[in-house]
Write a protein that holds these residues in place. Structure first.
Motif: not given
Length: 437
Positions: A60-89
């Motif tokens: 994402l830092a490399l992407a920011h270097k290519k597109y300086p106006n775009i900043t990305v905030k990364l959200q890491m979470a456990p995977g599996g059904e819990d991930y799907s449910q939280k994101i879907s909600t």
């Protein structure tokens, strides 16, 4: 791929990494689909452990270097059904991420209209997905013939083999030209017994779907027809499962479930291979690090053999754009970058996974990685790309897989015949596949 890839979800507390990197994020309902002229902050949701987090941040830092106006905030979470449910909600509430990592769940999100189709963006960017990822992998992320995610990581399942054990048995190393008969002949020679007890096994069969499903597809079988109806109880699938189950119970060249249990809780093919007690196993890229760490283990990898036709599964992850994103065009720019050579390179350098881009898989950086302690046939991954089959990733994937697992395990414990197991699966899948249909 997908990974998919056992979802490889090392439990990580749900956390946001703001740091000084670009990250992708958004809220609200989708706005005008044009790239932003000024600064924009996006959010990206993904699962995984420390290595995954580090690699995503770097990319994402490399992407920011290519597109300086775009900043990305990364959200890491456990995977599996819990991930799907939280994101879907979150998406349903208009507060989902702009970009999200998906695997087996892609069709479920697409069926609920929670992620955007990307066909127009792919066309506008003049991307040739087949050239980039092979003929099959892009289809893994399709629903109703529309592209809903772009492959990010996708390592085919390959054959790991112990070269020392092969040499001792006088067996030639495996290749993609092997047939089932070759696999069986080698497994017989590589299974060694002393005083009535097995000292080493030739091969391993387990109830995990990438194993047995591969044999079905290699024998010309399918799980669902073109209309999504179950076609499990067919002569092709029955023959494949009989042959597969016979490796343990008739040929005795593979551990039975009881044999695995006798080795200790949690012991599977990866562990037996590392201990030098298993000559061959099907597994993915993730096992390279473990095999590399075993002192004195002389090993290599190869594409899988073939039955009536070549077939192998893959574990995969793709990147999708949330329906709730206000900056879909900006999110697409980041995804497009991450699918290219520069965006995929950190995956290689950190030994995180196999990059989905086949052109990158063919690069010297992947074929001769700087972290490798030995020569390994890394070409096996790219050489397997054309053999990857599209698993039946319907919105009912989890429910369908439970029906399979329950009955395949009975078969592999020799409590029901393959014919009975598949007949039961066929009967029970009917109502499952109608859910939400």
């Amino acid at each position: 791929m997908p990974s998919a890839r056992k979802l490889r979800s090392v439990a990580v507390a749900l956390a946001c990494t703001v740091a000084t990197i670009p990250v992708i994020a958004a809220c609200g309902s989708s706005g005008e689909d044009k790239p932003s002229a000024g600064p924009v902050q996006l959010t990206m949701s993904a699962w995984g452990g420390d290595v995954d987090k580090k690699v995503y941040e770097h990319r994402l830092a490399l992407a920011h270097k290519k597109y300086p106006n775009i900043t990305v905030k990364l959200q890491m979470a456990p995977g599996g059904e819990d991930y799907s449910q939280k994101i879907s909600t979150a998406i349903a509430g208009g507060k989902g991420p702009d970009i999200l990592e998906l695997a087996e769940q892609t069709s479920a999100f697409a069926s609920k209209n929670q992620i955007l189709p990307l066909d127009d963006k792919v066309k506008a960017s003049k991307l040739d997905l087949t050239k980039m990822f092979g003929p099959t992998v892009p289809k893994i992320f399709q629903y109703d013939d529309r592209q809903y995610a772009i492959p990010d990581r996708s390592g085919a399942m390959v054959l790991y083999y112990n070269k020392k054990l092969f040499d001792q048995a006088g067996v030639g190393y495996p290749t993609a030209d092997w047939s089932w008969a070759d696999l069986l002949a080698a497994s017989r020679k590589l299974t060694v017994r002393e005083n009535g007890k097995v000292k080493q096994w030739g091969f391993a069969t387990i109830s995990w779907w990438p194993y047995w499903m591969t044999f079905m597809y290699q024998n010309g079988g399918r799980i669902l027809d073109d209309k999504g109806a179950p076609v499990v109880n067919t002569p092709e699938n029955v023959a494949a499962m009989k042959w597969y189950n016979d490796l343990a119970w008739k040929e005795k060249v593979s551990p039975t479930p009881r044999d695995f249990a006798n080795y200790g809780q949690g012991v599977g093919p990866d562990q037996l291979f590392a201990q030098g007690k298993l000559a061959m196993e099907i597994t993915g890229f993730w096992n390279i690090s473990a095999a590399n760490s075993v002192k004195g283990l002389d090993w290599d990898i190869s594409p899988l053999w073939h039955g009536k036709q070549p077939a192998t599964s893959a574990f995969f992850n793709g990147l999708a754009v949330s329906r709730s994103s206000k900056h879909a065009a900006d999110a697409w720019k980041v995804i497009e970058f991450m699918a290219g050579e520069e965006g995929q390179r950190p995956i290689i350098d950190n030994a995180e996974d196999a990059p989905a881009n086949v052109l990158v898989q063919r690069s010297d950086a992947f074929l001769k990685p700087k972290w490798a302690k030995r020569d390994v046939n890394m070409n096996a991954f790219a050489d397997s790309a054309d053999a990857i089959f599209v698993p039946p990733l319907t919105p009912q994937w989890n429910e369908m897989l439970k029906v399979f697992t329950d009955n395949i395990e009975l078969m592999m414990n020799n409590k029901v015949t393959p014919e009975k197991a598949l007949a039961t699966i066929q009967q029970r899948l009917g109502p499952v596949m109608k859910q939400g249909g």
